[in-house]
Design a protein around this motif. Structure first.
Motif, PDB file in Angstrom:
ATOM      1  N   CYS A 133       0.833  -1.211   0.000  1.00  0.00           N
ATOM      2  CA  CYS A 133       0.000   0.000   0.000  1.00  0.00           C
ATOM      3  C   CYS A 133       0.867   1.259   0.000  1.00  0.00           C
ATOM      4  N   ILE A 134       1.938   1.257   0.795  1.00  0.00           N
ATOM      5  CA  ILE A 134       2.852   2.403   0.808  1.00  0.00           C
ATOM      6  C   ILE A 134       3.514   2.550  -0.558  1.00  0.00           C
ATOM      7  N   CYS A 135       3.874   1.425  -1.168  1.00  0.00           N
ATOM      8  CA  CYS A 135       4.462   1.447  -2.509  1.00  0.00           C
ATOM      9  C   CYS A 135       3.511   2.091  -3.511  1.00  0.00           C
ATOM     10  N   ALA A 136       2.252   1.674  -3.489  1.00  0.00           N
ATOM     11  CA  ALA A 136       1.264   2.217  -4.417  1.00  0.00           C
ATOM     12  C   ALA A 136       1.006   3.700  -4.154  1.00  0.00           C
ATOM     13  N   ALA A 137       0.892   4.079  -2.884  1.00  0.00           N
ATOM     14  CA  ALA A 137       0.640   5.486  -2.552  1.00  0.00           C
ATOM     15  C   ALA A 137       1.806   6.364  -2.992  1.00  0.00           C
ATOM     16  N   ALA A 138       3.029   5.906  -2.782  1.00  0.00           N
ATOM     17  CA  ALA A 138       4.195   6.691  -3.192  1.00  0.00           C
ATOM     18  C   ALA A 138       4.273   6.795  -4.714  1.00  0.00           C
TER      19      ALA A 138
END
Length: 159
Positions: A133-138
């Motif tokens: 999720c952090i990967c996608a948000a970034a």
């Protein structure tokens, strides 16, 4: 002045997160492992593989904090929407994705080596999901910052 205040606040948050991370990885995590080994001596052979594996997973987290620090430097100079910040966010996205994949592979590998419990693997799926999720948000933020930087460049040219 608002940009400098925002930058200062973000830098304080980054420093606090780095200190919390150091305390967690260097003090709390080894103590949790020692307690688990004390309560379950049959897993004493898994203490150091787990500890080293988790320390390696901390490296991308601290690298992300470095890139966040660089982003705050651009915010301080009133360059929030720049190609450089978009590139930093893309690197953060790659680091978060790589760390999530590494953590998942570490858990599966240790499970196959009989150094892990299936319940821990299931619990680690939550950590892996958060990393993705952090990967996608970034990645999305990187794209939006790049678009905003392009719009800002176009508006600077028309004036």
């Amino acid at each position: 002045m608002k940009q400098q205040h925002l930058s200062l606040t973000l830098r304080i948050i980054i420093i606090v997160l780095a200190l919390i991370g150091l305390v967690f990885y260097l003090l709390i995590l080894p103590e949790i492992g020692r307690t688990m080994v004390y309560n379950n001596p049959e897993f004493s052979h898994a203490y150091y593989p787990w500890l080293i594996g988790l320390w390696v997973s901390a490296l991308p987290c601290f690298a992300v904090l470095v890139f966040c620090w660089l982003i705050t430097a651009n915010i301080k100079r009133d360059r929030s929407f720049s190609i450089e910040n978009a590139r930093y966010m893309k690197i953060i996205s790659i680091l978060a994705g790589a760390d999530a994949v590494y953590f998942f592979i570490l858990n599966i590998t240790l499970l196959m080596m009989n150094m892990n419990h299936p319940g821990i693997v299931l619990g680690s799926l939550l950590v892996t999901f958060i990393g993705i999720c952090i990967c996608a948000a970034a990645a999305v933020l990187s794209h939006l910052i790049l678009k905003a930087a392009d719009l800002q460049d176009q508006s600077d040219l028309t004036i």
